[in-house]
Design a protein around this motif. Structure first.
Motif, PDB file in Angstrom:
ATOM      1  N   PHE A 181     -70.274 -36.200 -24.280  1.00 40.74           N
ATOM      2  CA  PHE A 181     -71.312 -36.945 -23.560  1.00 40.74           C
ATOM      3  C   PHE A 181     -71.115 -36.808 -22.053  1.00 40.74           C
ATOM      4  O   PHE A 181     -72.047 -36.538 -21.311  1.00 40.74           O
ATOM      5  N   ILE A 182     -69.887 -36.978 -21.594  1.00 40.70           N
ATOM      6  CA  ILE A 182     -69.584 -36.905 -20.160  1.00 40.70           C
ATOM      7  C   ILE A 182     -69.758 -35.482 -19.641  1.00 40.70           C
ATOM      8  O   ILE A 182     -70.273 -35.266 -18.552  1.00 40.70           O
ATOM      9  N   ASP A 183     -69.340 -34.523 -20.424  1.00 38.69           N
ATOM     10  CA  ASP A 183     -69.328 -33.124 -19.996  1.00 38.69           C
ATOM     11  C   ASP A 183     -70.511 -32.352 -20.587  1.00 38.69           C
ATOM     12  O   ASP A 183     -70.424 -31.162 -20.838  1.00 38.69           O
ATOM     13  N   ARG A 184     -71.618 -33.048 -20.809  1.00 40.09           N
ATOM     14  CA  ARG A 184     -72.789 -32.447 -21.450  1.00 40.09           C
ATOM     15  C   ARG A 184     -73.394 -31.362 -20.560  1.00 40.09           C
ATOM     16  O   ARG A 184     -73.720 -31.611 -19.403  1.00 40.09           O
TER      17      ARG A 184
ATOM     18  N   PRO B 299     -73.035 -24.101 -25.632  1.00 36.73           N
ATOM     19  CA  PRO B 299     -72.231 -25.301 -25.886  1.00 36.73           C
ATOM     20  C   PRO B 299     -70.911 -25.227 -25.124  1.00 36.73           C
ATOM     21  O   PRO B 299     -70.423 -24.124 -24.848  1.00 36.73           O
ATOM     22  N   PRO B 300     -70.324 -26.377 -24.769  1.00 35.03           N
ATOM     23  CA  PRO B 300     -69.064 -26.360 -24.013  1.00 35.03           C
ATOM     24  C   PRO B 300     -67.914 -25.806 -24.841  1.00 35.03           C
ATOM     25  O   PRO B 300     -67.901 -25.932 -26.052  1.00 35.03           O
ATOM     26  N   ALA B 301     -66.969 -25.197 -24.155  1.00 37.72           N
ATOM     27  CA  ALA B 301     -65.763 -24.700 -24.818  1.00 37.72           C
ATOM     28  C   ALA B 301     -64.879 -25.884 -25.160  1.00 37.72           C
ATOM     29  O   ALA B 301     -64.903 -26.901 -24.479  1.00 37.72           O
ATOM     30  N   PRO B 302     -64.078 -25.773 -26.231  1.00 31.24           N
ATOM     31  CA  PRO B 302     -63.125 -26.847 -26.514  1.00 31.24           C
ATOM     32  C   PRO B 302     -62.145 -26.968 -25.353  1.00 31.24           C
ATOM     33  O   PRO B 302     -61.911 -25.988 -24.639  1.00 31.24           O
TER      34      PRO B 302
END
Length: 99
Positions: free
Chosen positions: A68-71, A78-81
């Protein structure tokens, strides 16, 4: 001081650990199942990390908060783990970077 290197294990989508030589000489085991040896410790279960590394990862609720914060903006990848992030990031008790 560098503790070691985390790597993504493609066969089981987990995270392995190899201690840095200096940490083996001067540090301490991160958990009972991660003794100070010059080995790559690989997780047995799919989608997990080894020992204390798995314990330090965010739980399901924590991962939702991070997403949510790093959306990313709509339409982007999509964001990397956290352990595969291209720049240093602080999640839980570890600082992880790809360099």
């Amino acid at each position: 001081m560098l503790i070691g290197e985390l790597n993504l294990v493609r066969t089981n989508q987990g995270v392995s650990l190899r201690y840095d030589r200096t940490w083996i000489e001067r540090g301490f085991p991160l958990s009972e199942d991660l003794p100070l040896l010059d080995n790559e410790f690989v997780p047995v279960e799919k989608g997990t990390a080894v020992g204390a590394v798995d314990d330090a990862r965010p739980d399901r609720w924590g991962e939702r908060v991070i997403r949510f914060i790093d959306r990313p903006p709509r339409g982007s990848s999509p964001p990397a783990p956290p352990w595969a992030a291209p720049v240093p990031r602080r999640w839980s008790t570890f600082v992880m970077s790809s360099g």
